[in-house]
Write a protein that holds these residues in place. Sequence first.
Motif, PDB file in Angstrom:
ATOM      1  N   LYS A  23       0.838  -1.207   0.000  1.00 50.34           N
ATOM      2  CA  LYS A  23       0.000   0.000   0.000  1.00 50.34           C
ATOM      3  C   LYS A  23       0.870   1.254   0.000  1.00 50.34           C
ATOM      4  O   LYS A  23       0.556   2.240  -0.682  1.00 50.34           O
ATOM      5  CB  LYS A  23      -0.935   0.008   1.203  1.00 50.34           C
ATOM      6  N   ARG A  59      -6.820  -7.975   0.052  1.00 52.05           N
ATOM      7  CA  ARG A  59      -7.244  -6.949   1.006  1.00 52.05           C
ATOM      8  C   ARG A  59      -7.254  -5.571   0.344  1.00 52.05           C
ATOM      9  O   ARG A  59      -8.193  -4.791   0.530  1.00 52.05           O
ATOM     10  CB  ARG A  59      -6.306  -6.972   2.210  1.00 52.05           C
ATOM     11  N   GLU A  63     -10.435  -2.897  -0.413  1.00 50.46           N
ATOM     12  CA  GLU A  63     -10.405  -1.507   0.032  1.00 50.46           C
ATOM     13  C   GLU A  63     -10.407  -0.510  -1.127  1.00 50.46           C
ATOM     14  O   GLU A  63     -10.476   0.696  -0.910  1.00 50.46           O
ATOM     15  CB  GLU A  63      -9.172  -1.264   0.911  1.00 50.46           C
ATOM     16  N   TRP A  65      -7.929  -0.111  -3.485  1.00 55.95           N
ATOM     17  CA  TRP A  65      -6.614   0.348  -3.941  1.00 55.95           C
ATOM     18  C   TRP A  65      -6.225  -0.289  -5.269  1.00 55.95           C
ATOM     19  O   TRP A  65      -5.529   0.329  -6.076  1.00 55.95           O
ATOM     20  CB  TRP A  65      -5.548   0.028  -2.891  1.00 55.95           C
ATOM     21  N   ARG A 159     -12.718   4.401  11.601  1.00 58.24           N
ATOM     22  CA  ARG A 159     -11.938   3.523  10.717  1.00 58.24           C
ATOM     23  C   ARG A 159     -12.402   3.645   9.269  1.00 58.24           C
ATOM     24  O   ARG A 159     -11.580   3.684   8.346  1.00 58.24           O
ATOM     25  CB  ARG A 159     -12.041   2.073  11.176  1.00 58.24           C
ATOM     26  N   SER A 160     -13.714   3.703   9.060  1.00 62.26           N
ATOM     27  CA  SER A 160     -14.243   3.837   7.703  1.00 62.26           C
ATOM     28  C   SER A 160     -13.747   5.123   7.052  1.00 62.26           C
ATOM     29  O   SER A 160     -13.341   5.145   5.884  1.00 62.26           O
ATOM     30  CB  SER A 160     -15.773   3.837   7.728  1.00 62.26           C
ATOM     31  N   LEU A 163      -9.937   4.905   6.155  1.00 62.18           N
ATOM     32  CA  LEU A 163      -9.679   4.135   4.936  1.00 62.18           C
ATOM     33  C   LEU A 163      -9.912   4.974   3.693  1.00 62.18           C
ATOM     34  O   LEU A 163      -9.146   4.913   2.728  1.00 62.18           O
ATOM     35  CB  LEU A 163     -10.567   2.885   4.902  1.00 62.18           C
ATOM     36  N   THR A 167      -6.539   7.002   0.588  1.00 62.87           N
ATOM     37  CA  THR A 167      -6.395   6.746  -0.838  1.00 62.87           C
ATOM     38  C   THR A 167      -5.518   7.811  -1.498  1.00 62.87           C
ATOM     39  O   THR A 167      -5.496   8.964  -1.072  1.00 62.87           O
ATOM     40  CB  THR A 167      -7.766   6.742  -1.532  1.00 62.87           C
TER      41      THR A 167
END
Length: 230
Positions: A23, A59, A63, A65, A159-160, A163, A167
């Motif tokens: 990431k 993962r 998300e 990515w 947390r949402s 995330l 980006t």
Amino acid sequence: MMETLHTTSEVAPSGNAIYLAIKGAISSGEHGAGQYLREEQIAKSLGVSRTPVREALRRLDAEGWVETRPNYGVRVKAWALQDAREIFEARLLIEPYLAGRAALKINAIAVAQLKRLADDMLAITRLPSTPKSSDAWFFANSEFHSIITAAADNSRLDRSLTLMKETPLIKWTFGTYSDEDRERSARQHFEIVLALEQRNAAWAEAVTRCHILAAEKTVLDRYEREHASA
């Protein structure tokens, strides 16, 4: 280049460390939009097996990515105008609400940290716009908003939101800001702090909503300008 993860015969790198390494490479631009990520190459560069790399890519796909294309592989997601709209829409639903909750819960230490960060960002607006000053603004701004959402004491929504803000698209938005945009944003930060300090939930929600709407307009205007001249 992604750094090889240090391993020993007894302790293997965690799946989370591999996920963060990939990431980080995407976020920094080492892996650009549309680039295919090959499990074997990544595993070799990190000094690990392909299995945890495969799990990390799954993962990252979940998300947003990367995206998996059947029969082709996994590639870094290319962000589009619709992605920006969706992220801002989600932020408008979540972030003002958390700011209002934070106004009722935040402590004096957190308010003092916010004042310091607001001062830092105002000082940055008086510097020439460079990649270094943009990075400083981005990190100060991220910390500022993280303190507020953490103070709201709703870990799932926090947390949402985190995330979404991690980006590459969000960091790109700071490159769209003119000097005037940065100065306006800095003033709004001070107003958010004042609303929180006075424990005025409605005010905190309102100014946070205006803050996000202003950022959205700046981003969408730039996108339209760039594509109109393309």
